[in-house]
Write an enzyme that holds these catalytic residues in place. Sequence first.
Site, PDB file in Angstrom:
ATOM      1  N   ARG A  38       1.074  -1.386  -0.072  1.00  0.00           N
ATOM      2  CA  ARG A  38       0.055  -0.022  -0.008  1.00  0.00           C
ATOM      3  C   ARG A  38       0.894   1.227  -0.089  1.00  0.00           C
ATOM      4  NH1 ARG A  38      -5.566  -1.390   3.688  1.00  0.00           N
ATOM      5  NH2 ARG A  38      -6.043  -3.125   2.480  1.00  0.00           N
ATOM      6  N   ASP A  91     -15.172   8.118  10.674  1.00  0.00           N
ATOM      7  CA  ASP A  91     -13.938   7.150  10.346  1.00  0.00           C
ATOM      8  C   ASP A  91     -12.768   8.082  10.388  1.00  0.00           C
ATOM      9  OD1 ASP A  91     -13.807   4.296   9.210  1.00  0.00           O
ATOM     10  OD2 ASP A  91     -12.090   5.494   8.659  1.00  0.00           O
TER      11      ASP A  91
END
Length: 283
Positions: free
Chosen positions: A37, A138
């Site tokens: 990532r 979030d």
Amino acid sequence: MHSTGLTDQEFKLFQTLIYSLAGISMADSKKQLVAGRLSRRLRHYGLDTFDAYYRLVTRPDQSVERQLMVDLLTTNETYFFREAAHFGVLAELAASRRGRSFRVWSGASSTGEEPYTIAMVLAETLGMSGNWKVMASDISLTVLERARAGIYPLDRGRGIPPALLKKYCTQSGQGLDASLEVVPQLRTRVEFRQINLIAPGHAAMGKFDMIFLRNVMIYFDQDTKRKVIGNLLPHLADDGIFIVGHSETLSGITTELTSLRPTLYTRPGAREQLAQFTNNARR
């Protein structure tokens, strides 16, 4: 430039960094995930080592890049009507409180499937114009942006009952480009906010009848779990229900909540009156 692989020493640096920023204890087994990532960020800056990227991302003037790194490392899988029995409890509790304000917090909303599922259930139970609200949070700005848009690949709608899919979603495009979109009337009932659960101080948010915090504490160590629950508990109504995932427990984490059934918790003083709403959580 060609980047080298992520060394064990470099991985430990990122383990420590993500823990300090988001409270996530990243297992050693996640080394390849981190490398995969973050490698795109190395390419973006033309860096040839992960150590060089670490030095960049920890600079005081790189708050935007740090947030992007957090986004890349904290995105978790979610889907509509996940652990469906919980939404049966939601419907029962909401119906029992018809006529008063009903508020739900989705504490780790990711790309929005959970809060939109909650909104569908409340719209069915209390009406689209009923006195209810869903707050969703979030840590990742990237997933919050996707959640606000409410657009998903068509196959993401498989978990939505057909009648609700027809009522609350529209389809556009064909073949591989086909997508479903949550209707605007439902999207406006969900408020999305960026919130770091390990950071205290959300007093302005008020109290909630239900707090969903599912499948996120598995990434925290015990101290961080206690911190997170301590931060959320002031926002649970005295007769509210706190919901965790099936692989999670609050046993040993807090004494302020008591178990109704596995995954369902409430304040000790409300346990007897709420026991009737737990039958749908048996499985």
